[in-house]
Scaffold this motif. Structure first.
Motif, PDB file in Angstrom:
ATOM      1  N   UNK A 113       1.162  -1.269  -0.095  1.00 31.39           N
ATOM      2  CA  UNK A 113      -0.019   0.115   0.069  1.00 31.39           C
ATOM      3  C   UNK A 113       0.746   1.154  -0.194  1.00 31.39           C
ATOM      4  N   UNK A 114       0.375   2.176  -0.594  1.00 29.65           N
ATOM      5  CA  UNK A 114       0.902   3.668  -0.421  1.00 29.65           C
ATOM      6  C   UNK A 114       0.028   4.659   0.112  1.00 29.65           C
ATOM      7  N   UNK A 115       0.680   5.873   0.596  1.00 23.80           N
ATOM      8  CA  UNK A 115       0.012   6.951   1.170  1.00 23.80           C
ATOM      9  C   UNK A 115      -0.321   7.232   2.460  1.00 23.80           C
ATOM     10  N   UNK A 116      -0.339   8.141   3.058  1.00 21.47           N
ATOM     11  CA  UNK A 116      -0.692   8.142   4.531  1.00 21.47           C
ATOM     12  C   UNK A 116       0.143   7.422   5.393  1.00 21.47           C
ATOM     13  N   UNK A 117      -0.511   7.102   6.670  1.00 17.30           N
ATOM     14  CA  UNK A 117       0.199   6.596   7.760  1.00 17.30           C
ATOM     15  C   UNK A 117      -0.374   5.303   8.027  1.00 17.30           C
ATOM     16  N   UNK A 118       0.098   4.462   8.918  1.00 18.27           N
ATOM     17  CA  UNK A 118      -0.265   3.267   9.329  1.00 18.27           C
ATOM     18  C   UNK A 118      -1.653   3.373   9.746  1.00 18.27           C
ATOM     19  N   UNK A 119      -2.427   1.875   9.395  1.00 18.38           N
ATOM     20  CA  UNK A 119      -3.984   2.002   9.737  1.00 18.38           C
ATOM     21  C   UNK A 119      -3.982   0.703  10.524  1.00 18.38           C
ATOM     22  N   UNK A 120      -4.806   0.874  11.526  1.00 19.58           N
ATOM     23  CA  UNK A 120      -5.107  -0.204  12.621  1.00 19.58           C
ATOM     24  C   UNK A 120      -6.232  -0.982  11.845  1.00 19.58           C
ATOM     25  N   UNK A 121      -5.827  -2.548  11.473  1.00 18.63           N
ATOM     26  CA  UNK A 121      -6.770  -3.636  10.869  1.00 18.63           C
ATOM     27  C   UNK A 121      -6.976  -4.563  11.843  1.00 18.63           C
ATOM     28  N   UNK A 122      -7.911  -5.267  11.361  1.00 15.69           N
ATOM     29  CA  UNK A 122      -8.234  -6.652  12.267  1.00 15.69           C
ATOM     30  C   UNK A 122      -8.234  -7.611  11.515  1.00 15.69           C
ATOM     31  N   UNK A 123      -7.918  -9.000  11.755  1.00 15.38           N
ATOM     32  CA  UNK A 123      -8.267 -10.211  11.394  1.00 15.38           C
ATOM     33  C   UNK A 123      -9.009 -11.305  12.315  1.00 15.38           C
ATOM     34  N   UNK A 124      -9.961 -11.763  11.842  1.00 16.38           N
ATOM     35  CA  UNK A 124     -10.669 -12.771  12.639  1.00 16.38           C
ATOM     36  C   UNK A 124     -10.744 -14.161  11.997  1.00 16.38           C
ATOM     37  N   UNK A 125     -10.411 -15.353  12.380  1.00 15.71           N
ATOM     38  CA  UNK A 125     -10.204 -16.310  12.013  1.00 15.71           C
ATOM     39  C   UNK A 125     -11.456 -17.280  13.049  1.00 15.71           C
ATOM     40  N   UNK A 126     -12.393 -17.854  12.406  1.00 14.22           N
ATOM     41  CA  UNK A 126     -13.368 -18.862  12.902  1.00 14.22           C
ATOM     42  C   UNK A 126     -13.605 -20.162  12.536  1.00 14.22           C
ATOM     43  N   UNK A 127     -13.855 -21.039  13.184  1.00  9.82           N
ATOM     44  CA  UNK A 127     -14.362 -22.319  12.925  1.00  9.82           C
ATOM     45  C   UNK A 127     -15.484 -22.817  13.200  1.00  9.82           C
ATOM     46  N   UNK A 128     -16.294 -23.443  12.493  1.00 10.95           N
ATOM     47  CA  UNK A 128     -17.761 -23.730  13.023  1.00 10.95           C
ATOM     48  C   UNK A 128     -17.680 -24.903  13.982  1.00 10.95           C
ATOM     49  N   UNK A 129     -18.614 -25.071  14.698  1.00 10.40           N
ATOM     50  CA  UNK A 129     -18.874 -26.350  15.799  1.00 10.40           C
ATOM     51  C   UNK A 129     -18.383 -27.396  15.398  1.00 10.40           C
ATOM     52  N   UNK A 130     -18.813 -27.641  13.883  1.00 13.12           N
ATOM     53  CA  UNK A 130     -18.536 -29.269  13.262  1.00 13.12           C
ATOM     54  C   UNK A 130     -17.346 -29.085  12.718  1.00 13.12           C
ATOM     55  N   UNK A 131     -16.575 -27.866  12.630  1.00 15.37           N
ATOM     56  CA  UNK A 131     -15.113 -27.829  12.136  1.00 15.37           C
ATOM     57  C   UNK A 131     -15.423 -28.157  10.470  1.00 15.37           C
TER      58      UNK A 131
END
Length: 175
Positions: free
Chosen positions: A71-89
């Motif tokens: 990426x280009x421009x500006x300053x650092x941005x705070x992002x999130x990553x969520x990983x999930x697994x269903x009950x039955x996998x």
């Protein structure tokens, strides 16, 4: 009443299947207490401009998700990553987004990759829902989806990215 067929109700099914898969992803991403037995994990990371290629990854059980970008421009941005697994996998979800909604960075490339599962549905957004903002999806021609990746399309991607959502299915079928 007959169930809709692909021929007569194709549009209904086309909208319903991704919506159902995204609901599963949202349920898995919502955290403990949402779906008994389901698991999820959220981590914050900085998306850094400067033109260099950076990556961030998370794993949960037999599954992993990585996000690689420049990426280009500006300053650092705070992002999130969520990983999930269903009950039955059977389902794995990976959501990558800027919680403030709109990224002001100019993305020159991006790729999200899952391991341990095959992508059933994926969507990329130029703006993520936050406060009064709504999700704004990228045009289909701007990104491509394979069995394991979601990435920009060279020459078609318009450099705006604020959210990626992936729902993948385990290749292990129970008998």
């Amino acid at each position: 009443m007959a169930a809709p067929s692909w021929r007569s109700g194709g549009r209904a099914w086309t909208a319903l299947v991704p919506a159902a898969l995204l609901c599963l992803a949202a349920r898995a991403a919502a955290g403990p207490g949402t779906a008994p037995g389901a698991a999820s994990s959220t981590a914050e990371f900085d998306v850094r401009p400067g033109g260099e290629v950076h990556s961030f990854s998370r794993s949960l059980g037999d599954y992993s998700c990585s996000f690689t970008y420049s990426a280009q421009g500006g300053t650092n941005e705070q992002w999130q990553m969520t990983v999930g697994v269903s009950e039955d996998s059977a389902l794995f979800s990976c959501s990558i987004w800027r919680p403030q909604g709109k990224s002001y960075l100019f993305f020159t490339q991006f790729k999200a990759e899952v391991k341990g599962a095959k992508i059933e549905h994926a969507m990329a957004y130029s703006q993520a829902a936050a406060g009064a903002l709504s999700d704004i999806p990228l045009k289909q021609e701007e990104f491509g989806v394979t069995e394991t990746t979601v990435s920009h399309r060279e020459g078609k991607f318009r450099f705006e990215l604020s959210k990626l959502m992936i729902v993948a299915k385990s290749p292990h079928d129970e008998l």
